[in-house]
Each structure stands twice: as C-alpha cells, then as structure tokens.
Design a protein around this motif. Structure first.
Motif, PDB file in Angstrom:
ATOM      1  N   GLN A 191       0.858  -1.190   0.000  1.00 36.67           N
ATOM      2  CA  GLN A 191       0.000   0.000   0.000  1.00 36.67           C
ATOM      3  C   GLN A 191       0.888   1.231   0.000  1.00 36.67           C
ATOM      4  OE1 GLN A 191      -1.613   1.576   3.802  1.00 36.67           O
ATOM      5  NE2 GLN A 191      -1.210  -0.464   4.654  1.00 36.67           N
ATOM      6  N   VAL A 277      -4.338   2.254   3.916  1.00 32.46           N
ATOM      7  CA  VAL A 277      -5.386   1.651   4.741  1.00 32.46           C
ATOM      8  C   VAL A 277      -5.620   2.579   5.935  1.00 32.46           C
ATOM      9  CG1 VAL A 277      -5.977  -0.279   6.258  1.00 32.46           C
ATOM     10  CG2 VAL A 277      -4.830  -0.715   4.073  1.00 32.46           C
ATOM     11  N   ASP A 295     -11.719  -8.707   4.961  1.00 34.87           N
ATOM     12  CA  ASP A 295     -10.766  -8.536   6.066  1.00 34.87           C
ATOM     13  C   ASP A 295      -9.392  -9.111   5.754  1.00 34.87           C
ATOM     14  OD1 ASP A 295     -12.629  -7.230   7.582  1.00 34.87           O
ATOM     15  OD2 ASP A 295     -13.119  -8.947   8.870  1.00 34.87           O
ATOM     16  N   ILE A 298      -7.382  -6.687   3.745  1.00 33.63           N
ATOM     17  CA  ILE A 298      -6.906  -5.554   4.548  1.00 33.63           C
ATOM     18  C   ILE A 298      -5.708  -5.986   5.387  1.00 33.63           C
ATOM     19  CG2 ILE A 298      -7.488  -3.926   6.381  1.00 33.63           C
ATOM     20  CD1 ILE A 298      -8.859  -3.372   3.678  1.00 33.63           C
ATOM     21  N   GLN A 302      -1.857  -4.415   4.972  1.00 30.94           N
ATOM     22  CA  GLN A 302      -1.170  -3.806   6.107  1.00 30.94           C
ATOM     23  C   GLN A 302       0.074  -4.605   6.507  1.00 30.94           C
ATOM     24  OE1 GLN A 302      -2.011  -0.947   7.040  1.00 30.94           O
ATOM     25  NE2 GLN A 302      -1.041  -0.568   9.008  1.00 30.94           N
ATOM     26  N   GLN A 316     -10.196  -3.465  10.121  1.00 24.76           N
ATOM     27  CA  GLN A 316      -9.712  -2.247   9.478  1.00 24.76           C
ATOM     28  C   GLN A 316      -9.298  -1.193  10.499  1.00 24.76           C
ATOM     29  OE1 GLN A 316     -11.457  -1.238   5.869  1.00 24.76           O
ATOM     30  NE2 GLN A 316     -10.395   0.705   5.648  1.00 24.76           N
ATOM     31  N   CYS A 319      -5.851  -2.352  11.928  1.00 24.18           N
ATOM     32  CA  CYS A 319      -4.805  -2.205  10.913  1.00 24.18           C
ATOM     33  C   CYS A 319      -4.533  -0.734  10.601  1.00 24.18           C
ATOM     34  CB  CYS A 319      -5.210  -2.940   9.639  1.00 24.18           C
ATOM     35  SG  CYS A 319      -5.087  -4.745   9.759  1.00 24.18           S
TER      36      CYS A 319
END
Length: 355
Positions: A191, A277, A295, A298, A302, A316, A319
C-alpha cells in the motif's frame, strides 16, 4: 526470514535469529510495530497502551513479558522502583503518539490544542501534547535509541513549528534526532503509506549519521489478489453504486461525485499499489466488482500476519491505527545494521561462549 513478503504467519517468527536487542513499545495499539521489531530479530519486552481493548489484543497476539494498560501520562509518573530493571536498559524505545490532529485529511489547525479521545471509554487527552509526554518517558528510561512514527502532515505547513519543538525537547532530554519521510510501498508493504519517522540516539553514543534509503519494487494490487483465495467483502450500498461504476479504477469516488464527496472511498487498480489503509471501516473497493475488500485483504495490505487474532475488534480499525510490520522491520533493520551491528556481534559471541 529470507524472502519474507506481506503474506506471512506468526509461526514464521520462530525461524528468525535473535539479535539480543530489547524493545519496549508505547502507544502499541494492536502491535504492528512490535511485529516489525520481531521480524528484525529484536526481543520486544512489552508495551504501554491506554485502550484496554487494544491492550487485550496486544497480549493475545504478543504475549508480552510486561504490559502496562495505562495512559502514557500515568506511565511517566510510575515509580522507578516499580518498573522492571531491564526497562532501564532498553536498546530501543518505540512509540507512535496519536497523530490525528496533524493529519492532512480534514481540518488540522482547528483541532490543535483541544482535548479528544479516540474511542469510547478512553480518557480525554490533548493529543498534540502526547509526543512530549512520550519524550518524558524517554528521559525517564534513557534507552539507547528512540523510534517514533507519525503522519506526513507533521512536516507540512504550520505543523513544522511543532516538529521543531519536538526536536528541541529531544535535545533537552539528551538525544540527537533525525527525521525521515518514508513510503511503505518501497519497503515491501503493498500500500502507498507515507509516514514520518523520528529516529533519535542518546548523545553519549558515538553512532554515525543514519541513512534510510528504500527502493523495493512496489507490489500492485493485482499481485495481492493472486495470492489470496478471495478479496471480495460485503457489497457496497445501492446509493454508492452509481458513483462506483462511473469512477475509473485507481480513483476515489469523489472523482465523479458532483460535490467532491466520498474522497475517502477508493477503487482499486490492478496495476497500482493500493492506497493507504485507514482506520475507517469499509473504504477500499474492488476495481471491478461493487464490493468492499474483505478482512483478509486488509490484513495483507497492512502486512499483518495472516493468522493475527483480532478477537471481537474491527480488522480495518486495528490495521489502520497500526504501523505496518514490514515498514517497521525496514526501519529497525537499518538502525540495527548501522548502529547496533558490532554490539549484536558481541551479543552473539557471548551466546556462543556460554553454550
């Protein structure tokens, strides 16, 4: 571990050689940074965390030797004789003081100096002051090195004056400080996450100037999708579908919204790195299907361990509030290599001699 990428499991930590360095994490949340230190070979002795629910998560996933479920302002006043002696002999003190006041999202200056709390049940705090409370802990424990992570907004606009005050306070506490703006996308995290790291060394230590250069190949979302059995979560609402289908892949829904709203809702692009995120629930969407990401995706974005036990907490939120483990691993590894290299060798020599 050689070849470790964003998809990993807690059991992978068993094969990582220990370097003998000891760490304590403040504002630990769910322990993202603690995983980073462990991936770099450090021993994380414990944590300080105000939120009882987050502290419960930390204990469940890290099994710390010492855990202080309290406000940092309370910890800094903790009697020295009641603090374990090895916490006065730390190699690294870690901390991510709450930073929403300096985020580039929303009204910044209007929130400075006002009491706030992140979650129901927490005591109110002036979040801008918590960095200075953290430095009071630094002065109390006197670790060799301090690593503090914060948002990019701290080095923008009027917040630059605040940063100068932080560096001045570190200096008064006996530490020299360097600032680094780093992007997780260049550190193995799938990310685009830009964060500022304050890395401080105790003045009596003759460490050279630290260098931080990361240039790993970014991981596009399409590669993340290939490694997971599914990335689709719950469907988006009917009211947002019309904006979703008009929005090009890789853009926020505000790109087509007539008033520029929904700027936090992002549509993925297979060929690009996912956006940051955040702690907001359900704001990342698939590039084709009108669904949020699930999930497990995510967790992967992360770089949290895939088998992390979130118990009854929002994936979320945990994270988004945490430092990506691979990002902290990158920072810690460079600090270890450039500042603790010879000391780690001495620790290893002592281990061999005692065997």
């Amino acid at each position: 571990m050689k070849g470790l990428d964003w998809k990993w499991y807690k059991s992978d930590l068993n094969s990582i050689p220990k370097n003998g360095l000891k760490v304590l994490s403040c504002f630990s949340c769910g322990g993202g940074s603690s995983f980073g230190y462990k991936l770099a070979g450090c021993t994380v002795l414990g944590n300080v965390e105000i939120d009882s629910k987050m502290n419960k998560l930390y204990k469940q996933n890290h099994n710390p030797k010492y855990s202080f479920n309290m406000d940092i302002r309370e910890f800094k006043k903790y009697p020295d004789e009641e603090i374990p002696s090895e916490l006065f002999d730390l190699d690294i003190l870690d901390g991510s003081p709450p930073c929403s006041s300096f985020s580039l999202a929303g009204a910044r200056e209007k929130g400075w100096g006002k009491k706030k709390k992140f979650k129901e049940g927490q005591s109110e705090q002036i979040l801008d002051d918590l960095f200075f409370d953290f430095i009071d802990v630094v002065e109390k424990l006197k670790p060799k090195v301090v690593i503090a992570e914060n948002v990019k907004g701290m080095i923008s606009g009027n917040a630059k004056g605040y940063v100068k005050e932080i560096i001045k306070r570190y200096d008064e506490a006996g530490y020299d400080t360097q600032l680094f703006l780093l992007n997780g996308a260049l550190m193995g995290v799938p990310q685009a996450r830009e964060r500022v790291f304050f890395v401080s060394k105790r003045k009596d230590l003759e460490f050279p100037k630290l260098k931080m250069n990361f240039d790993m190949k970014p991981v596009p979302f399409g590669e993340v999708e290939k490694k997971l059995s599914s990335v689709l979560g719950k469907p988006i609402s009917n009211s947002m579908r019309r904006y979703f289908f008009k929005t090009p892949a890789g853009k926020p829904l505000s790109y087509v919204h007539p008033k520029g709203s929904l700027f936090n809702y992002h549509k993925m692009n297979r060929k690009r790195v996912a956006p940051t995120v955040t702690a907001s629930d359900n704001n990342l969407m698939h590039y084709k299907e009108p669904n949020y990401l699930n999930d497990q995706t995510i967790i992967g974005l992360q770089s949290f361990p895939q088998d992390y036990d979130f118990m009854d907490q929002s994936v979320q939120y945990v994270c988004g509030m945490s430092v990506p483990p691979l990002m902290m691993k990158g920072v810690a590894s460079q600090v270890i290599k450039q500042w603790f290299g010879k000391e780690c060798e001495r620790i290893e020599d002592r281990k061999v001699a005692n065997e």
